[in-house]
Design a protein around this motif. Sequence first.
Motif, PDB file in Angstrom:
ATOM      1  N   LYS A   1     -38.713 -42.156  14.824  1.00 11.80           N
ATOM      2  CA  LYS A   1     -39.003 -42.499  13.415  1.00 11.80           C
ATOM      3  C   LYS A   1     -39.520 -41.330  12.577  1.00 11.80           C
ATOM      4  O   LYS A   1     -39.098 -41.183  11.431  1.00 11.80           O
ATOM      5  CB  LYS A   1     -39.945 -43.693  13.347  1.00 11.80           C
ATOM      6  CG  LYS A   1     -39.229 -45.001  13.606  1.00 11.80           C
ATOM      7  CD  LYS A   1     -40.117 -46.199  13.406  1.00 11.80           C
ATOM      8  CE  LYS A   1     -39.334 -47.478  13.643  1.00 11.80           C
ATOM      9  NZ  LYS A   1     -40.143 -48.674  13.430  1.00 11.80           N
TER      10      LYS A   1
ATOM     11  N   GLU B   1     -36.726 -47.165   8.767  1.00 14.05           N
ATOM     12  CA  GLU B   1     -36.511 -48.613   8.864  1.00 14.05           C
ATOM     13  C   GLU B   1     -35.166 -48.948   9.509  1.00 14.05           C
ATOM     14  O   GLU B   1     -34.956 -50.070   9.966  1.00 14.05           O
ATOM     15  CB  GLU B   1     -36.620 -49.280   7.484  1.00 14.05           C
ATOM     16  CG  GLU B   1     -35.564 -48.868   6.481  1.00 14.05           C
ATOM     17  CD  GLU B   1     -35.866 -47.565   5.739  1.00 14.05           C
ATOM     18  OE1 GLU B   1     -35.017 -47.147   4.945  1.00 14.05           O
ATOM     19  OE2 GLU B   1     -36.942 -46.973   5.955  1.00 14.05           O
ATOM     20  N   ASP B   2     -34.251 -47.973   9.563  1.00 15.02           N
ATOM     21  CA  ASP B   2     -32.929 -48.190  10.170  1.00 15.02           C
ATOM     22  C   ASP B   2     -32.902 -47.873  11.663  1.00 15.02           C
ATOM     23  O   ASP B   2     -31.873 -48.037  12.308  1.00 15.02           O
ATOM     24  CB  ASP B   2     -31.871 -47.341   9.454  1.00 15.02           C
ATOM     25  CG  ASP B   2     -31.607 -47.845   8.034  1.00 15.02           C
ATOM     26  OD1 ASP B   2     -32.021 -48.977   7.723  1.00 15.02           O
ATOM     27  OD2 ASP B   2     -30.988 -47.105   7.253  1.00 15.02           O
TER      28      ASP B   2
END
Length: 76
Positions: free
Chosen positions: A10, A17-18
């Motif tokens: 991340k 968020e993907d």
Amino acid sequence: MKELIETIVKPLVDFPEDVLVNVEEEDNRITYKLSVNKTDMGKVIGKQGRVAKAIRTVVYAAGSSQQKKIFLEIVE
């Protein structure tokens, strides 16, 4: 292990968020399938696959205590 992969990936990407990790468990192996936004694919793989190799090294080391073989696939 899923949380470890998400924690590593991340901060590297523009669209955290993907980031999605799917787990496929079989008799003697566990496969983690990492999916990211198409625009972030290069950041996760890195030049000559260095970042992907580093992520796999950490994941394999963390999973070495388990009885099953660990695999990490980066999918589109």
